[in-house]
Motif scaffolding. Structure first.
Motif, PDB file in Angstrom:
ATOM      1  N   GLN A   1       0.951  -1.199  -0.089  1.00  0.00           N
ATOM      2  CA  GLN A   1      -0.034  -0.028  -0.062  1.00  0.00           C
ATOM      3  C   GLN A   1       0.958   1.267  -0.014  1.00  0.00           C
ATOM      4  O   GLN A   1       0.548   2.411   0.756  1.00  0.00           O
ATOM      5  N   SER A   2       1.920   1.254  -0.525  1.00  0.00           N
ATOM      6  CA  SER A   2       2.941   2.443  -0.414  1.00  0.00           C
ATOM      7  C   SER A   2       2.207   3.496  -0.964  1.00  0.00           C
ATOM      8  O   SER A   2       2.743   4.670  -0.907  1.00  0.00           O
ATOM      9  N   GLY A   3       1.438   3.502  -2.152  1.00  0.00           N
ATOM     10  CA  GLY A   3       0.781   4.388  -2.717  1.00  0.00           C
ATOM     11  C   GLY A   3      -0.514   5.287  -2.233  1.00  0.00           C
ATOM     12  O   GLY A   3      -1.015   5.994  -2.505  1.00  0.00           O
ATOM     13  N   SER A   4      -0.985   4.654  -1.048  1.00  0.00           N
ATOM     14  CA  SER A   4      -1.988   5.169  -0.447  1.00  0.00           C
ATOM     15  C   SER A   4      -2.033   5.949   0.684  1.00  0.00           C
ATOM     16  O   SER A   4      -0.878   5.899   1.255  1.00  0.00           O
ATOM     17  N   ASP A   5      -2.820   6.927   0.760  1.00  0.00           N
ATOM     18  CA  ASP A   5      -2.500   8.136   1.649  1.00  0.00           C
ATOM     19  C   ASP A   5      -3.028   7.469   3.394  1.00  0.00           C
ATOM     20  O   ASP A   5      -2.603   7.830   4.350  1.00  0.00           O
ATOM     21  N   ILE A   6      -4.127   6.835   3.278  1.00  0.00           N
ATOM     22  CA  ILE A   6      -4.606   6.079   4.467  1.00  0.00           C
ATOM     23  C   ILE A   6      -5.144   4.590   4.250  1.00  0.00           C
ATOM     24  O   ILE A   6      -5.253   4.382   3.041  1.00  0.00           O
ATOM     25  N   VAL A   7      -4.762   3.833   5.331  1.00  0.00           N
ATOM     26  CA  VAL A   7      -5.261   2.440   5.232  1.00  0.00           C
ATOM     27  C   VAL A   7      -5.775   2.130   6.451  1.00  0.00           C
ATOM     28  O   VAL A   7      -5.581   2.813   7.656  1.00  0.00           O
ATOM     29  N   VAL A   8      -6.705   1.284   6.383  1.00  0.00           N
ATOM     30  CA  VAL A   8      -7.192   0.627   7.820  1.00  0.00           C
ATOM     31  C   VAL A   8      -7.049  -0.691   7.968  1.00  0.00           C
ATOM     32  O   VAL A   8      -7.306  -1.552   6.968  1.00  0.00           O
ATOM     33  N   LEU A   9      -6.672  -1.002   9.154  1.00  0.00           N
ATOM     34  CA  LEU A   9      -6.541  -2.646   9.832  1.00  0.00           C
ATOM     35  C   LEU A   9      -7.900  -2.847  10.562  1.00  0.00           C
ATOM     36  O   LEU A   9      -7.902  -2.354  11.622  1.00  0.00           O
ATOM     37  N   ASP A  10      -8.608  -3.567  10.022  1.00  0.00           N
ATOM     38  CA  ASP A  10      -9.885  -3.985  10.581  1.00  0.00           C
ATOM     39  C   ASP A  10      -9.525  -5.014  11.720  1.00  0.00           C
ATOM     40  O   ASP A  10      -9.434  -6.341  11.026  1.00  0.00           O
ATOM     41  N   ILE A  11      -9.479  -5.085  13.036  1.00  0.00           N
ATOM     42  CA  ILE A  11      -8.961  -6.020  13.627  1.00  0.00           C
ATOM     43  C   ILE A  11     -10.104  -6.049  15.006  1.00  0.00           C
ATOM     44  O   ILE A  11      -9.822  -5.302  15.931  1.00  0.00           O
TER      45      ILE A  11
END
Length: 213
Positions: free
Chosen positions: A100-110
């Motif tokens: 996801q190096s090109g993403s500004d935000i990521v979500v870890l659904d845990i």
């Protein structure tokens, strides 16, 4: 890249909120989905789970019902299962983040983000919550769910009030879904414009809609 941890107790609507993040172009790592893949037919964890819990797997992979009955209420058995599952899920999560190096935000659904110490490895935590009566009705409407099983699951999870207290951002799903979606959209927009520190301050000032305690 901003890494958000998304969590919430059973029946709080976390999966629905994860979809809302995706609707705004935010990649989401779904820990439960990763477990399902690893435990499906041909999944990497099937042999180890069968060895540890004989009779809990078959041609379709792990029989989640049988496995659940084998560990629920048995802390030692649950610990054995977690020792098999958690390292594999952590590896899948690392692979996701590396892609996801090109993403500004990521979500870890845990689901057990706080319970297993995962909150320390994210930039901010989003807690999904709803009134207890809403949670109760949602969970008991699930096929095969009983009040005793619900109580046993809750016993493994941090109380909702404690999660809310530790949250950087709260998303309420006990309100109309259009309003919940608006709150997710407002959070994503603020994070993209200003970053985590600014948005956390906004949330404390109620500039980013935050449900009452």
């Amino acid at each position: 890249m901003i890494v958000l941890g998304l969590t919430g107790s059973i029946g709080m609507g976390k999966s629905a909120v994860a979809v809302m993040f995706r609707d705004h172009g935010v990649p989401v790592f779904d820990a439960d989905a990763a477990v399902h893949r690893l435990q499906a037919a041909g999944g990497a964890l099937v042999p180890a789970i069968e060895a540890a819990f004989p009779g809990t797997t078959g041609a379709a992979g792990v029989d989640r019902g049988r496995l659940g009955r084998a560990v629920l209420g048995d802390p030692a058995a649950l610990a054995r299962l977690e020792a098999i599952v958690h390292p594999a899920v952590a590896a899948a999560r690392r692979d996701f983040l590396n892609g996801q190096s090109g993403s500004d935000i990521v979500v870890l659904d845990i689901p057990l983000l706080f319970e297993k110490g995962g909150a320390e490895s994210v930039d901010a935590v989003v807690v999904v919550s709803a009134p207890a009566e809403v949670q109760h009705a949602r969970v008991l409407a699930r096929p095969g769910m009983t009040a005793d099983r619900f109580a046993a699951i809750l016993a493994l999870q941090m109380p909702d009030a404690d999660k809310r207290a530790r949250a950087d951002f709260l998303i309420d799903t006990g309100i109309p879904i259009i309003d919940t979606a608006a709150r997710v959209g407002a959070l994503v927009a603020c994070l993209r414009d200003h970053g985590v520190r600014y948005c956390a301050a906004c949330a404390k000032l109620s500039s980013i809609p935050k449900p009452p305690a």
